[in-house]
Design a protein around this motif. Structure first.
Motif, mmCIF file in Angstrom:
data_model
loop_
_atom_site.group_PDB
_atom_site.id
_atom_site.type_symbol
_atom_site.label_atom_id
_atom_site.label_comp_id
_atom_site.label_asym_id
_atom_site.label_seq_id
_atom_site.Cartn_x
_atom_site.Cartn_y
_atom_site.Cartn_z
ATOM 1 N N ARG A 160 0.821 -1.216 0.000
ATOM 2 C CA ARG A 160 0.000 0.000 0.000
ATOM 3 C C ARG A 160 0.855 1.266 0.000
ATOM 4 O O ARG A 160 0.737 2.114 0.888
ATOM 5 N N ASP B 282 0.403 3.755 -1.635
ATOM 6 C CA ASP B 282 -0.519 4.901 -1.707
ATOM 7 C C ASP B 282 -0.890 5.406 -0.316
ATOM 8 O O ASP B 282 -1.009 6.608 -0.081
ATOM 9 N N LEU B 283 -1.045 4.459 0.628
ATOM 10 C CA LEU B 283 -1.375 4.837 2.004
ATOM 11 C C LEU B 283 -0.260 5.666 2.629
ATOM 12 O O LEU B 283 -0.508 6.693 3.253
ATOM 13 N N GLN C 107 2.017 7.360 1.117
ATOM 14 C CA GLN C 107 2.124 8.638 0.427
ATOM 15 C C GLN C 107 1.121 9.645 0.979
ATOM 16 O O GLN C 107 1.458 10.792 1.254
ATOM 17 N N LYS C 108 -0.116 9.174 1.183
ATOM 18 C CA LYS C 108 -1.162 10.041 1.724
ATOM 19 C C LYS C 108 -0.793 10.585 3.096
ATOM 20 O O LYS C 108 -1.163 11.694 3.466
ATOM 21 N N LEU C 109 -0.075 9.768 3.857
ATOM 22 C CA LEU C 109 0.318 10.176 5.203
ATOM 23 C C LEU C 109 1.623 10.969 5.201
ATOM 24 O O LEU C 109 2.111 11.382 6.247
ATOM 25 N N GLY C 110 2.200 11.136 4.031
ATOM 26 C CA GLY C 110 3.457 11.864 3.937
ATOM 27 C C GLY C 110 4.633 11.085 4.491
ATOM 28 O O GLY C 110 5.620 11.651 4.949
ATOM 29 N N GLN D 172 7.670 2.803 -7.261
ATOM 30 C CA GLN D 172 7.087 2.326 -6.005
ATOM 31 C C GLN D 172 7.033 0.806 -5.983
ATOM 32 O O GLN D 172 7.029 0.165 -7.015
#
Ligand code: ATP
Length: 276
Positions: free
Chosen positions: A39, A41-42, A44-47, A152
């Motif tokens: 994940r 993407d997860l 990345q969303k959390l920085g 990634q």
């Protein structure tokens, strides 16, 4: 001359069930590897910066290779393995080309675990080596790791028993900035490994706990050798000739294990012993 690389996606045959005494190591490693692979993407969303490289540090035969392979299998991701000294070729630029090829392949088959065994041979401390070839190779490896910033779902696990020999630049953030220790197993670890290694063996009244007690200093690979030695001793005792049929009650006894234990020396010691 084919590169020492396995086809991406080739089914690894190892399982985490085949590893003894490593539950803490596996928990740590899984934590570092699973999210970035599955994940990204997860994160990345959390920085959060995903893990790109983890060093597996520990003496030979403690299960580093098996762990990398089994983890790829468990997570259902591609797996590409290479052995440091085998990458270094005879021709100018050969090793760089191979390394680049591996990293390109990994990016294409993401999510993917790349396993580099004996990384110290590829990335020795540049301040301590003479050869230009070695220095170039370290630089190449660093730039390949940095190039990952864009792609990634690729993680490099690299094994070494001499972390202090590695080029310090390799340990900077975004490269091999995590480390997991594979230690010589304790008594409970040894028992677990003995149980795994004898799963398919016809044991008769064998007390593996007692064998674990007296096999101080043995690593996984040594314990595997011990079990195999015991089986061969049993064979020699019960099967007088190769043309004899398989005895119905072919079995391995405690005495076989005790004798085998006497004959197996810890490989950790063996490497520092001098020939007499
Ligand atoms: P090296 O650094 O020499 O590559 P390694 O740490 O990668 O060693 P492996 O090659 O994974 O060790 O281990 C050799 C064999 O020993 C394995 O295939 C496995 O059968 C056995 N073995 C090693 N460690 C363990 C363990 N913890 N549990 C069960 N079996 C083990």
């Amino acid at each position: 001359d084919t590169p020492p690389v396995e086809a991406p996606g080739e089914a690894p045959t190892a399982s985490l069930q085949d590893l003894g005494g490593l539950s803490e190591v596996l928990r740590e490693l899984r934590e570092q590897v699973e999210l970035p692979l599955k994940r990204p993407d997860l994160l990345q969303k959390l920085g959060l910066e995903p893990t790109r490289g983890v060093l597996l540090v520990g003496p030979p035969g403690t299960g580093k290779t098996l762990t990398a392979r089994a983890l790829a299998e468990e997570l259902g991701v591609s797996y590409i393995a290479l052995v440091g000294p085998e990458v270094i070729g005879k021709y100018y630029g050969e090793a760089e080309a191979r390394l680049r090829g591996v990293f390109e392949k990994a990016a294409k088959s993401a999510p993917c675990i790349v396993f580099i065994d004996e990384i110290d041979s590829l990335a020795p401390d540049r301040a301590k080596v003479e050869g230009e070839v070695e220095k170039r190779l370290v630089a190449q490896l660093l730039s390949l790791m940095d190039g990952f910033a864009k792609s990634q779902g690729v993680i490099v696990l690299a094994a070494t028993n001499r972390p202090d020999h590695l080029d310090p630049a390799l340990r900077r953030p975004g490269r091999f900035d995590r480390e997991v220790q594979f230690r010589v197993p304790d008594r409970d670890g040894r028992l677990e490994i003995l149980q795994i290694q004898t799963r398919a063996m016809p044991l008769q009244n064998v007390d593996l706990g007692a064998i674990a007690d007296l096999s101080v200093g043995l690593v996984g690979a040594d314990l595997k050798a011990l079990c195999q030695k015991a089986a061969y001793l049993a064979l020699r005792r019960q099967v007088p000739s190769l043309s004899a049929p398989v005895p119905a009650d072919l079995h391995i006894t405690q005495a076989d294990f005790l004798q085998a234990a006497q004959e197996i020396r810890p490989s950790v010691l063996r490497s520092v012993e001098v020939e007499s």
